[in-house]
Design an enzyme around this catalytic site. Structure first.
Site, PDB file in Angstrom:
ATOM      1  N   ASP B   7      -4.283  -8.415  -5.370  1.00  0.00           N
ATOM      2  CA  ASP B   7      -4.504  -8.008  -3.981  1.00  0.00           C
ATOM      3  C   ASP B   7      -4.446  -6.486  -4.006  1.00  0.00           C
ATOM      4  O   ASP B   7      -3.369  -5.897  -3.979  1.00  0.00           O
ATOM      5  CB  ASP B   7      -3.406  -8.578  -3.091  1.00  0.00           C
ATOM      6  CG  ASP B   7      -3.611  -8.224  -1.631  1.00  0.00           C
ATOM      7  OD1 ASP B   7      -4.757  -7.949  -1.241  1.00  0.00           O
ATOM      8  OD2 ASP B   7      -2.619  -8.199  -0.887  1.00  0.00           O
ATOM      9  N   GLU B  68      -9.431  -9.505  -4.605  1.00  0.00           N
ATOM     10  CA  GLU B  68      -9.886  -9.702  -3.230  1.00  0.00           C
ATOM     11  C   GLU B  68     -11.086  -8.810  -2.943  1.00  0.00           C
ATOM     12  O   GLU B  68     -11.096  -7.623  -3.269  1.00  0.00           O
ATOM     13  CB  GLU B  68      -8.760  -9.391  -2.239  1.00  0.00           C
ATOM     14  CG  GLU B  68      -9.157  -9.765  -0.823  1.00  0.00           C
ATOM     15  CD  GLU B  68      -8.001  -9.707   0.149  1.00  0.00           C
ATOM     16  OE1 GLU B  68      -6.996 -10.385  -0.083  1.00  0.00           O
ATOM     17  OE2 GLU B  68      -8.113  -8.958   1.130  1.00  0.00           O
ATOM     18  N   ASP B 141       2.176  -9.152  -0.051  1.00  0.00           N
ATOM     19  CA  ASP B 141       1.163  -8.785  -1.051  1.00  0.00           C
ATOM     20  C   ASP B 141       1.244  -9.696  -2.267  1.00  0.00           C
ATOM     21  O   ASP B 141       0.237  -9.996  -2.902  1.00  0.00           O
ATOM     22  CB  ASP B 141       1.338  -7.324  -1.474  1.00  0.00           C
ATOM     23  CG  ASP B 141       1.329  -6.398  -0.285  1.00  0.00           C
ATOM     24  OD1 ASP B 141       0.245  -5.965   0.112  1.00  0.00           O
ATOM     25  OD2 ASP B 141       2.412  -6.147   0.270  1.00  0.00           O
TER      26      ASP B 141
END
Lengths: 184, 184
Positions: B7, B68, B141
């Site tokens: 992420d 992502e 996260d």
């Protein structure tokens, strides 16, 4: 002082290398536009860009690297590619302990033409004059990378605040100008 | 199949590593949130992130990396940092020949909760259940990075189109579902 300017981009990444002399003159060392293959996946394109940029840094051994500071653009895809290409340049510089400075497009334009609102043609004309290049030979990305390097040479980089780069007489001149503007 | 999910972020970069088993079960290998020092200059922060991410890749040897896919956000500064952090992950993967896949946040949510509109709590709950983690222990996260890795495990990655990953029976089911939605 050898300076490498990067106009970051994934499809076209301009790289201009100049020598900045003590008399404020600048001379061309090398200029190129790195391209990556659009058919490759993003990770491979960034790796390709890294290899080519690393080769230029190894060959020309710049003492400072100047990268265009990226701002909002209409096309988010372009911003992403630009940000990712600039990340590659930042890591290559940091890995070698080469100081990096960022300059905005208007700082660059103001440095080489005297106005932050100069158009592409003005910038190209001045870059050509300052580096005594033959006319009409450079791609726009190449011109922008050279203009960045010149801007960095003159503004002072590597954490040097623009104010600190002015002599006392220059500071007085600047202050007088500001006063005049306020009055106007 | 070992999968490392990223992420991406400059201030906080979630990294979740899982093993995806043949029976579609997933198990936690490692999870962490990498941070970089806000007082450092951007090139140094990216270099720091690279070193830490490289160390994790070397230690856990993932066979695939899932990152992502970044879209428009309100804060351009955040987008830039995210794009730059993801560039670091892409280059580290490409350099080692590890295939990289990108997944959108809604793909990730849909994979782990069944709906692309799931909220953070739902995603965290499901990640915890799927990996049999103790409750309430993970930073957001970290959760997102694990959800990405799970999404990648189930959707099939490395160029495998989602359609190709379905068995003929699953495809018929999906087609029937779509028909039902159209009628509804």
């Amino acid at each position: 002082m050898r300076i490498l300017g990067v106009d970051p981009g994934l499809t076209r990444c301009g790289v201009g290398i100049i020598d900045a002399n003590a008399d404020r003159s600048v001379s061309l060392v090398s200029v190129t536009v790195l391209t990556t293959d659009k058919d490759l996946e993003l990770p491979q394109r960034l790796l390709q860009l890294r290899s080519e940029l690393a080769a230029l840094i190894e060959e020309f051994k710049p003492e400072r690297i100047a990268v265009e500071r990226v701002f909002a653009q209409h096309n988010l895809r372009t911003v992403m590619g630009t940000a990712q290409a600039s990340a590659v340049a930042f890591v290559e510089a940091a890995e070698r302990g080469i100081p990096v400075d960022m300059h905005t497009p208007s700082e660059v334009k103001a440095s080489v033409t005297g106005t932050g609102r100069a158009n592409k043609v003005q910038v190209a004309t001045m870059v050509g004059r300052l580096l005594t290049l033959p006319e009409g030979k450079l791609l726009p990305d190449a011109t922008d990378a050279l203009a960045l390097a010149i801007c960095n040479a003159w503004r002072g980089g590597a954490g040097t605040a623009p104010k600190g780069a002015l002599t006392p007489a220059q500071q007085r001149w600047r202050d007088a100008e500001r006063q005049a503007k306020k009055r106007g």
